[in-house]
Design a protein around this motif. Structure first.
Motif, PDB file in Angstrom:
ATOM      1  N   ASP A 115      49.483  37.178  35.713  1.00 28.05           N
ATOM      2  CA  ASP A 115      48.380  37.966  35.169  1.00 28.05           C
ATOM      3  C   ASP A 115      48.553  39.441  35.486  1.00 28.05           C
ATOM      4  OD1 ASP A 115      45.814  38.220  33.890  1.00 28.05           O
ATOM      5  OD2 ASP A 115      44.971  38.599  35.872  1.00 28.05           O
ATOM      6  N   THR A 142      42.746  38.044  30.675  1.00 32.40           N
ATOM      7  CA  THR A 142      42.704  37.179  31.861  1.00 32.40           C
ATOM      8  C   THR A 142      41.731  36.024  31.634  1.00 32.40           C
ATOM      9  OG1 THR A 142      43.220  39.061  33.244  1.00 32.40           O
ATOM     10  CG2 THR A 142      42.252  37.178  34.350  1.00 32.40           C
ATOM     11  N   ARG A 171      40.065  48.522  38.789  1.00 31.70           N
ATOM     12  CA  ARG A 171      40.612  48.837  37.476  1.00 31.70           C
ATOM     13  C   ARG A 171      39.586  48.604  36.363  1.00 31.70           C
ATOM     14  NH1 ARG A 171      43.576  45.329  34.436  1.00 31.70           N
ATOM     15  NH2 ARG A 171      43.432  43.865  36.159  1.00 31.70           N
TER      16      ARG A 171
END
Ligand SMILES: Nc1ncnc2c1ncn2[C@@H]1O[C@H](COP(=O)(O)OP(=O)(O)O)[C@@H](O)[C@H]1O
Ligand SMILES: [Mg+2]
Length: 504
Positions: free
Chosen positions: A232, A165, A372
Motif C-alpha cells: 500500500d 487503500t 498525509r
C-alpha cells in the motif's frame, strides 16, 4: 429505548430500512423479505455493533413461543442473501460464535440520529482493522478481485485520497476464501528509504531477512507459498517496489500482488486498474434528498456529517447544495470527508460557499487522519515532492485552465517561446502518470483536466512565483484565440473569469 439505539429510516450500504413502514429498499426498490426476517433485521440494525444473543432475538421475534435455533438461522441466511452479505467484501451481519449475531455495518439514521461509533468491521486475515464501511465500489472490488485471481498482479492507480487503500482492503476481504490467513498488508507510507522495502515486506510476513541480497532471499522464502501481499502506498519508493514486485511475480507461481500507487510500477505482469471518483450527481440530476442519496458521494458525505454532528437530516432544500459540493470536490472521498468535518462547525451553506473559493479547499483539515491525509494540501504536497522540476513548472503554469484543455493549450501557456514542445509534452505525460492530471480521450485528441483541488494547489504554487502575470497573460491570449474559432463554446467553458480579470 436505550439511548444508543437508532430509530427512523436507517441507511446502510446501498440499503434503506424503514422500521415504521417495515420495508427494506435498495435503490428505491423494495426487497422481498419475510416478516420474521424483517423483524430480525430491524432489531439488529437498530443496535449496530452490539452482539445480540440468539435467545434474545428469538424472544423478540417469536414472543411466548418455543422456537428452535435453526429457525433463526434460516431467517438470518435469507437476510444475508438479500443484502448480498459476504459478496464484494461487504459484511453486514456476523455470527459471533457462542454469543449471537451482530450488525457490523455503519448505519445512518435519516431523521435525527448519528452514525454508530461502535460499528466494527469484520476484517479478516492480517488486514488492519479499520472501523469504516465502504460506500459504493462494489463493481471495482469485484473486477479487481477477479483480475487478481486470474492475473496475480494488479495495481490500483489514482490520486491521493481517491480511495485506493479502502478498495485494496475490501479486495483483501473479498478474496479471503482463497487465501485464508495468507493475506499480508504492507503499509509503505512511513518508509523513507527505498532499501527498507524488502525488509518491510518480510516483517509483515513475519520473517526476517539475513542475506546481503534481501530481495532474492525474500523471493526464496515465499517461493512455495500461496499468499497475497498488498503493498500500500508505493509511489514514493516506486523503483524499489517495482523491483521486488517484478521478482516476486516472475520467480513464483502463487504469490499474488495488489499494489496501490499514484504512479504505475511499469513492470512485467502488472495490470492497471484506475480508481475513479465516487459517483456524484451530475448537472442535470434530480435534486431531491432521496434521489441524491443514491449517489455514493452523497452517501459518504451524509454519513460523515452524521458521525461528527451527531445527527443529520438532508432536506430537499439543502440537497442542491450537497450536489454542488460533491461536484466541486470531484467525487474525491478524502475531500468529501474533510468537507463533512466543516459542516459541523459552519453549517452546510457556509461550507459550500467557502469551498467555492479555491484556497479554502486546501485548508479543510482532519485531525485524526494520517498526516498525509490531514489536509488536501498535505496530500498534494506528498505528490508534488515526487515531481521532477519540469513537471512542477508545467503543473503550476497550467493552473489557469478550468475544465478540459489540450496539449496544444498546455504548450502555449506553459512553454517558453522557442522551447522544444517535446519537453512540455513529456512533463504532461509525467503528470498524467503520477495521477495529477486527469485525461479524457475523444475522437482524435486527448483532453486534460486538473481536479479542482489540484488546480487550487497549482494556483497557489503559481502565485508563489514571479511568473504569474506572464502565465495568466499567455492563458488569456490562448483563450481569446480560441474564442475566434468554431470551438468558441468549449473555449468559453475553459475561461476562468477571475483569471481573465487579473490579466485584464
Ligand atoms: N468507498 C468509500 N467509502 C467510504 N469511505 C471511503 C471510501 N473511499 C475512501 N474513503 C475514505 O476516504 C479517505 C481516503 O481514502 P483512501 O482509501 O485512504 O485513499 P487513497 O489510498 O487513495 O489515498 C479515507 O479516510 C477513507 O476512509
Ligand atoms: Mg492509500
Amino acid at each position: 429505548m436505550a439511548d444508543d439505539e437508532l430509530r427512523g429510516d436507517l441507511l446502510f450500504g446501498p440499503f434503506e430500512l424503514s422500521s415504521k413502514e417495515r420495508v427494506l429498499q435498495r435503490d428505491g426498490v423494495a426487497l422481498p423479505l419475510g416478516s420474521r426476517a424483517l423483524d430480525i433485521l430491524i432489531y439488529l440494525v437498530e443496535r449496530p455493533g452490539k452482539v445480540i444473543a440468539k435467545q434474545e432475538l428469538i424472544d423478540h421475534v417469536w414472543p411466548g413461543v418455543t422456537v428452535e435455533e435453526g429457525n433463526l438461522r434460516v431467517h438470518v441466511a435469507a437476510i444475508r442473501k438479500a443484502l448480498g452479505d459476504g459478496q464484494f467484501g461487504n459484511r453486514y451481519i456476523t455470527n459471533v460464535k457462542g454469543r449471537g449475531y451482530s450488525f457490523v455495518g455503519a448505519v445512518v439514521a435519516l431523521g435525527g440520529a448519528r452514525e454508530s461509533r461502535n460499528a466494527k468491521s469484520n476484517y479478516q486475515g492480517r488486514l488492519p482493522v479499520r472501523p469504516i464501511m465502504m460506500i459504493g465500489r462494489d463493481t471495482v472490488v469485484s473486477e479487481v478481485s477477479s483480475k487478481l485471481r486470474n492475473e496475480r498482479f494488479v495495481t490500483l492507480l489514482g490520486p491521493g485520497g481517491i480511495g485506493k487503500t479502502t478498495i485494496a482492503l475490501a479486495v483483501g476481504r473479498a478474496v479471503t476464501e482463497e487465501f485464508g490467513s495468507e493475506i499480508y498488508f504492507v503499509d509503505l507510507e512511513s518508509l523513507t528509504d527505498p532499501h527498507q522495502v524488502a525488509g518491510a515486506v518480510a516483517t509483515s510476513l513475519g520473517i526476517s531477512l539475513k542475506s546481503t541480497d534481501p530481495v532474492l532471499e525474500l523471493v526464496d522464502l515465499v517461493r512455495s507459498r500461496k499468499l497475497l501481499i498488498i503493498l500500500d502506498s508505493c509511489e514514493h519508493v516506486i523503483e524499489a517496489v517495482a523491483l521486488i514486485a517484478e521478482q516476486l511475480y516472475q520467480e513464483t507461481q502463487q504469490v499474488y500482488l495488489l499494489t496501490t500507487s499514484r504512479e504505475l510500477l511499469k513492470v512485467e505482469g502488472e495490470n492497471c486498474c484506475r480508481v475513479l471518483p465516487l459517483d456524484s450527481p451530475t448537472d442535470g440530476s434530480e435534486l431531491t434528498a432521496n434521489a441524491l442519496l443514491r449517489y455514493p458521494a452523497v452517501q459518504l458525505f451524509v454519513r460523515r456529517v452524521a458521525a461528527r454532528a451527531g445527527g443529520v437530516v438532508l432536506t430537499d432544500e439543502e440537497a442542491p447544495l450537497v450536489a454542488e459540493m460533491c461536484r466541486k470536490l470531484d467525487g474525491m472521498p478524502l475531500a468529501i470527508e474533510l468537507a463533512a468535518g466543516q459542516v459541523a462547525a459552519l453549517g452546510l451553506k457556509d461550507t459550500v460557499s467557502r469551498l467555492v473559493s479555491q484556497p479554502e479547499l486546501l485548508k479543510l483539515s482532519h485531525r485524526t487522519a494520517v498526516p498525509r491525509h490531514r489536509t488536501l494540501r498535505a496530500t498534494l504536497d506528498w505528490s508534488y515532492d515526487l515531481l521532477s522540476d519540469a513537471e512542477r513548472i508545467v503543473l503550476r503554469r497550467i493552473a489557469p485552465f478550468v475544465g478540459h484543455f489540450t496539449l496544444e493549450g498546455a504548450r502555449h501557456v506553459a512553454g517558453e517561446p522557442g522551447e522544444d514542445a517535446g519537453e512540455i509534452f513529456d512533463a504532461i505525460a509525467g503528470l498524467v502518470e503520477k495521477s495529477l492530471i486527469a485525461t479524457r480521450v475523444d475522437e482524435a485528441q486527448a483532453h486534460y483536466r486538473l481536479l479542482d483541488t489540484t488546480r487550487a494547489y497549482a494556483l497557489e504554487k503559481l502565485e508563489e512565483h514571479a511568473e504569474v502575470d506572464v502565465v495568466v497573460r499567455r492563458h488569456a491570449e490562448y483563450i481569446a484565440g480560441h474564442l475566434a474559432t468554431p470551438n468558441r463554446i468549449r473555449a468559453e467553458r475553459m475561461l476562468d473569469k477571475r483569471t481573465l480579470r487579473r490579466a485584464g
